[in-house]
Design a protein around this motif. Sequence first.
Motif, PDB file in Angstrom:
ATOM      1  N   LYS A  26     -23.750 -29.089  -1.964  1.00  0.00           N
ATOM      2  CA  LYS A  26     -22.718 -28.279  -1.322  1.00  0.00           C
ATOM      3  C   LYS A  26     -22.180 -27.297  -2.342  1.00  0.00           C
ATOM      4  CE  LYS A  26     -21.208 -31.506   2.220  1.00  0.00           C
ATOM      5  NZ  LYS A  26     -20.185 -32.469   2.619  1.00  0.00           N
ATOM      6  N   ALA A  27     -22.735 -26.083  -2.326  1.00  0.00           N
ATOM      7  CA  ALA A  27     -22.353 -25.095  -3.334  1.00  0.00           C
ATOM      8  C   ALA A  27     -20.955 -24.571  -3.071  1.00  0.00           C
ATOM      9  CB  ALA A  27     -23.350 -23.950  -3.338  1.00  0.00           C
ATOM     10  N   VAL A  28     -20.659 -24.358  -1.798  1.00  0.00           N
ATOM     11  CA  VAL A  28     -19.309 -23.936  -1.423  1.00  0.00           C
ATOM     12  C   VAL A  28     -18.870 -24.849  -0.290  1.00  0.00           C
ATOM     13  CG1 VAL A  28     -17.863 -22.074  -0.563  1.00  0.00           C
ATOM     14  CG2 VAL A  28     -19.790 -21.538  -2.050  1.00  0.00           C
ATOM     15  N   ASP A  29     -17.745 -25.508  -0.480  1.00  0.00           N
ATOM     16  CA  ASP A  29     -17.364 -26.558   0.458  1.00  0.00           C
ATOM     17  C   ASP A  29     -15.960 -26.285   1.003  1.00  0.00           C
ATOM     18  OD1 ASP A  29     -17.351 -28.820   1.908  1.00  0.00           O
ATOM     19  OD2 ASP A  29     -17.379 -30.220   0.216  1.00  0.00           O
ATOM     20  N   GLY A  30     -15.924 -25.435   1.999  1.00  0.00           N
ATOM     21  CA  GLY A  30     -14.652 -25.201   2.674  1.00  0.00           C
ATOM     22  C   GLY A  30     -13.626 -24.444   1.858  1.00  0.00           C
ATOM     23  N   ILE A  31     -14.022 -23.316   1.332  1.00  0.00           N
ATOM     24  CA  ILE A  31     -13.094 -22.506   0.536  1.00  0.00           C
ATOM     25  C   ILE A  31     -12.514 -21.392   1.411  1.00  0.00           C
ATOM     26  CG2 ILE A  31     -12.873 -20.947  -1.444  1.00  0.00           C
ATOM     27  CD1 ILE A  31     -13.539 -23.525  -2.583  1.00  0.00           C
ATOM     28  N   SER A  32     -11.207 -21.166   1.294  1.00  0.00           N
ATOM     29  CA  SER A  32     -10.563 -20.065   2.000  1.00  0.00           C
ATOM     30  C   SER A  32      -9.874 -19.167   0.985  1.00  0.00           C
ATOM     31  CB  SER A  32      -9.521 -20.591   2.991  1.00  0.00           C
ATOM     32  OG  SER A  32     -10.125 -21.491   3.888  1.00  0.00           O
ATOM     33  N   VAL A  33     -10.055 -17.872   1.156  1.00  0.00           N
ATOM     34  CA  VAL A  33      -9.361 -16.950   0.263  1.00  0.00           C
ATOM     35  C   VAL A  33      -8.760 -15.801   1.079  1.00  0.00           C
ATOM     36  CG1 VAL A  33     -10.836 -17.406  -1.727  1.00  0.00           C
ATOM     37  CG2 VAL A  33     -11.435 -15.547  -0.200  1.00  0.00           C
ATOM     38  N   ARG A  34      -7.688 -15.257   0.553  1.00  0.00           N
ATOM     39  CA  ARG A  34      -7.086 -14.057   1.138  1.00  0.00           C
ATOM     40  C   ARG A  34      -6.724 -13.125  -0.012  1.00  0.00           C
ATOM     41  NH1 ARG A  34      -2.394 -15.268   5.370  1.00  0.00           N
ATOM     42  NH2 ARG A  34      -1.368 -16.055   3.507  1.00  0.00           N
ATOM     43  N   ILE A  35      -7.103 -11.871   0.130  1.00  0.00           N
ATOM     44  CA  ILE A  35      -6.779 -10.922  -0.942  1.00  0.00           C
ATOM     45  C   ILE A  35      -6.033  -9.747  -0.355  1.00  0.00           C
ATOM     46  CG2 ILE A  35      -7.671  -9.708  -2.953  1.00  0.00           C
ATOM     47  CD1 ILE A  35     -10.297 -11.143  -2.605  1.00  0.00           C
ATOM     48  N   ARG A  36      -4.895  -9.431  -0.969  1.00  0.00           N
ATOM     49  CA  ARG A  36      -4.117  -8.261  -0.559  1.00  0.00           C
ATOM     50  C   ARG A  36      -4.782  -6.989  -1.069  1.00  0.00           C
ATOM     51  NH1 ARG A  36       0.956  -9.834   1.301  1.00  0.00           N
ATOM     52  NH2 ARG A  36       1.344 -11.947   0.562  1.00  0.00           N
ATOM     53  N   ARG A  37      -4.576  -5.920  -0.316  1.00  0.00           N
ATOM     54  CA  ARG A  37      -5.080  -4.604  -0.731  1.00  0.00           C
ATOM     55  C   ARG A  37      -4.635  -4.267  -2.139  1.00  0.00           C
ATOM     56  NH1 ARG A  37      -6.973  -2.022   3.644  1.00  0.00           N
ATOM     57  NH2 ARG A  37      -6.358  -3.231   5.464  1.00  0.00           N
ATOM     58  N   GLY A  38      -5.577  -3.780  -2.931  1.00  0.00           N
ATOM     59  CA  GLY A  38      -5.236  -3.300  -4.267  1.00  0.00           C
ATOM     60  C   GLY A  38      -4.957  -4.403  -5.273  1.00  0.00           C
ATOM     61  N   LYS A  39      -5.182  -5.655  -4.884  1.00  0.00           N
ATOM     62  CA  LYS A  39      -4.927  -6.758  -5.807  1.00  0.00           C
ATOM     63  C   LYS A  39      -6.246  -7.359  -6.280  1.00  0.00           C
ATOM     64  CE  LYS A  39      -0.455  -6.646  -5.369  1.00  0.00           C
ATOM     65  NZ  LYS A  39       0.346  -6.116  -6.475  1.00  0.00           N
ATOM     66  N   THR A  40      -6.118  -8.272  -7.226  1.00  0.00           N
ATOM     67  CA  THR A  40      -7.304  -8.917  -7.764  1.00  0.00           C
ATOM     68  C   THR A  40      -7.174 -10.422  -7.624  1.00  0.00           C
ATOM     69  OG1 THR A  40      -7.579  -7.168  -9.388  1.00  0.00           O
ATOM     70  CG2 THR A  40      -8.717  -9.238  -9.837  1.00  0.00           C
ATOM     71  N   LEU A  41      -8.204 -11.011  -7.058  1.00  0.00           N
ATOM     72  CA  LEU A  41      -8.261 -12.469  -7.029  1.00  0.00           C
ATOM     73  C   LEU A  41      -9.296 -12.910  -8.048  1.00  0.00           C
ATOM     74  CD1 LEU A  41      -7.706 -15.298  -5.800  1.00  0.00           C
ATOM     75  CD2 LEU A  41      -9.542 -14.838  -4.191  1.00  0.00           C
ATOM     76  N   GLY A  42      -8.875 -13.743  -8.977  1.00  0.00           N
ATOM     77  CA  GLY A  42      -9.810 -14.269  -9.952  1.00  0.00           C
ATOM     78  C   GLY A  42     -10.346 -15.602  -9.477  1.00  0.00           C
ATOM     79  N   ILE A  43     -11.662 -15.802  -9.625  1.00  0.00           N
ATOM     80  CA  ILE A  43     -12.227 -17.098  -9.287  1.00  0.00           C
ATOM     81  C   ILE A  43     -12.741 -17.715 -10.566  1.00  0.00           C
ATOM     82  CG2 ILE A  43     -13.978 -18.313  -7.954  1.00  0.00           C
ATOM     83  CD1 ILE A  43     -13.410 -16.633  -5.726  1.00  0.00           C
ATOM     84  N   LEU A  44     -12.197 -18.864 -10.898  1.00  0.00           N
ATOM     85  CA  LEU A  44     -12.557 -19.519 -12.142  1.00  0.00           C
ATOM     86  C   LEU A  44     -13.312 -20.795 -11.845  1.00  0.00           C
ATOM     87  CD1 LEU A  44      -9.398 -19.436 -14.453  1.00  0.00           C
ATOM     88  CD2 LEU A  44     -11.690 -18.643 -15.034  1.00  0.00           C
ATOM     89  N   GLY A  45     -14.203 -21.112 -12.730  1.00  0.00           N
ATOM     90  CA  GLY A  45     -14.911 -22.376 -12.584  1.00  0.00           C
ATOM     91  C   GLY A  45     -16.052 -22.408 -13.576  1.00  0.00           C
ATOM     92  N   GLU A  46     -16.517 -23.626 -13.905  1.00  0.00           N
ATOM     93  CA  GLU A  46     -17.636 -23.720 -14.830  1.00  0.00           C
ATOM     94  C   GLU A  46     -18.916 -23.309 -14.115  1.00  0.00           C
ATOM     95  OE1 GLU A  46     -18.330 -28.092 -15.484  1.00  0.00           O
ATOM     96  OE2 GLU A  46     -16.462 -28.135 -14.352  1.00  0.00           O
ATOM     97  N   SER A  47     -20.014 -23.182 -14.852  1.00  0.00           N
ATOM     98  CA  SER A  47     -21.260 -22.799 -14.203  1.00  0.00           C
ATOM     99  C   SER A  47     -21.663 -23.885 -13.217  1.00  0.00           C
ATOM    100  CB  SER A  47     -22.365 -22.556 -15.213  1.00  0.00           C
ATOM    101  OG  SER A  47     -22.036 -23.054 -16.465  1.00  0.00           O
ATOM    102  N   GLY A  48     -22.174 -23.456 -12.073  1.00  0.00           N
ATOM    103  CA  GLY A  48     -22.576 -24.412 -11.056  1.00  0.00           C
ATOM    104  C   GLY A  48     -21.451 -24.830 -10.144  1.00  0.00           C
ATOM    105  N   SER A  49     -20.280 -24.205 -10.301  1.00  0.00           N
ATOM    106  CA  SER A  49     -19.166 -24.611  -9.452  1.00  0.00           C
ATOM    107  C   SER A  49     -19.192 -23.908  -8.097  1.00  0.00           C
ATOM    108  CB  SER A  49     -17.838 -24.309 -10.157  1.00  0.00           C
ATOM    109  OG  SER A  49     -17.733 -22.938 -10.444  1.00  0.00           O
ATOM    110  N   GLY A  50     -20.126 -22.964  -7.919  1.00  0.00           N
ATOM    111  CA  GLY A  50     -20.264 -22.322  -6.619  1.00  0.00           C
ATOM    112  C   GLY A  50     -19.513 -21.019  -6.485  1.00  0.00           C
ATOM    113  N   LYS A  51     -18.954 -20.530  -7.609  1.00  0.00           N
ATOM    114  CA  LYS A  51     -18.145 -19.316  -7.495  1.00  0.00           C
ATOM    115  C   LYS A  51     -18.975 -18.080  -7.161  1.00  0.00           C
ATOM    116  CE  LYS A  51     -17.708 -19.011 -12.575  1.00  0.00           C
ATOM    117  NZ  LYS A  51     -18.920 -19.784 -12.884  1.00  0.00           N
ATOM    118  N   SER A  52     -20.188 -17.991  -7.752  1.00  0.00           N
ATOM    119  CA  SER A  52     -21.043 -16.853  -7.424  1.00  0.00           C
ATOM    120  C   SER A  52     -21.532 -16.932  -5.985  1.00  0.00           C
ATOM    121  CB  SER A  52     -22.251 -16.808  -8.356  1.00  0.00           C
ATOM    122  OG  SER A  52     -21.856 -16.386  -9.628  1.00  0.00           O
TER     123      SER A  52
END
Lengths: 284, 317
Positions: A23-49
């Motif tokens: 399960k590379a991505v398991d039920g993730i929800s994100v919301r990003i406001r216009r003009g803002k930056t959401l950082g996704i952190l995690g070790e390699s293999g955490s499914g962020k890419s």
Amino acid sequence: MSDFILEATDIRKTFGKGDRAVKAVDGISVRIRRGKTLGILGESGSGKSTLGRCILRLIEPDGGTIKFDGKTVSGIPQSQFRPNRRNMQMIFQNPFSSLNPKMSIGEAIEDPMRIWKIGDKESRRKRVTELLDMVGINPRRSAAYPYEFSGGQQQRINIARALSLDPKFIVCDEAVSALDVSIQTQIVNLLMDLQKHLGLTYLFISHNLGVVEYLADDVLIMQHGKLVEYAPTEEIFKNPRSEYTRNLIASVPAMPTAAHLQAKEADRIARGKGLASARSAVAG
Amino acid sequence: MSPSTTTPGQGPGAPGADLASGFPAAGSDPSDEMSVPQYGGMAGLRRDWRRFRRNKLAVAGLAYILFLFFIAFTADWVAPYHYETTNPPAALESSSVQHWFGTDELGRDMLSRVMYSARNAIVVSFGSVLIGLAVGAFIGAVSGFYGGILDIAVMRVVDIMFAFPQFLLLIILVTAMGRGLGTMFVAIGITSWAGYARLVRGQILSAKNNDYVEAARCLGSGNGHIIRKYILPNIVGPIIVAVSFGVPAGMLAESAMSLIGMGLRPPMPSWGNLISAGMMQMYGFPHLVLWPSLTFGLTLLAFTFVGDGLREIYGKE
């Protein structure tokens, strides 16, 4: 118009079948406001890419809904999704391999405009010049090939190409991880400048805590495809709530600064005192 | 933060650093101040030629091949005699002003026969490469693109083709189809497709997993555009190299078949036929073997030099 340019809900993606399913991505929800930056952190293999690619539908997510600019863009065929590609772009980790070695950088930046039949030849070339100028590459070099540039310059070219369609949203997948530290700073600053001037929204995928802390408004931390923590940047770094986040932050190897050394010294003295008082307690 | 203070430089020595002063101010057009070189078109080809030119042996080989082509296709006008014109009184002469390469046992001019042989060699070798490449590239491309069970099945067939001796298969095909020019290049083409299939498949497999293909998809390119502009230009180099070695291999196969009497039907000349006929009288009349062998050997060498030159350009990037 919605305040959020991107709302992805309950994204799921599993690779493989049966026992070997991941399960590379398991039920993730994100919301990003216009003009803002959401950082996704995690070790390699955490499914962020994988998450980033699912949002751009470069990988088909197994489940979840994606709303971009108020419109639902998940669950529709690729052919109907395609018009959205003009508004959402990606910058890749490896600046060299994401440029076609057989295209001069001018062609590479012009190509998206050709695909979308934007302008005529002359206006497109003018735009290429403008874009190269914007990212700090001498437009006189537009006939040169990718291998003639350094890694940092190549990443600037990738940024120019991503900007050629005037996107609103850019996924930066480890966009500075393959670069030298000094170049990383330059590219990060360039990205922040562009964001300010063009009103871009970023999804910034990285394993580098320092970079994410520097440029993200919110941070989402992932581990094994699951959400660990999702909060404004300051809160995450000042007041991490989960054990994993605390470990992640503690694991950053940092050059000891003067403040660090002072703190360490104070800590040592405090410990010494503690020991002394414990001794006296035993003696007493 | 003003743009001028936050725009990063490009590091010392980067040529663009001083010119790129950040964002263009409103209304200013950077192209007004500087001329931008033209890109695209033939620029890549010119660059390849500049690199090819550095290899003198390859250039010499290319010159020889062009000369051979010229001779082969103007043989009807350039050759001093027709290849079938016999002149029994002048049989088995060695080199002279009338017959530079001498004459054979029927008094036919050897120079003319060597020239016409070049035409047959070129037709057979290029024809066979074209057939082998067309069949092989198509099968390899489909196999590489779609993968899965189809790919596994196709590659096992390719393995079988590789395991089977090419020469034996050629003999069987020629026996089944009869001797002749057409048979020759079809047969050689059929026996050589597997190599091209394997090559093209491998190239496509590695090319389609490149980041720039994903980037192109992300920019909105369709499959056709990706194949045309992103995959083909990147695999065409190794294919050209393979062709440059496939052509002499085709010539060699044709001559070998002619040598054992299964190639072109005499009196149609071929280097293999000439050498085969001359071998009988090699000790008395060495010119019968010498000239066709020399021409043939030089031709193979020239193709090898050109192939090496091309590999230098396209082998590494």
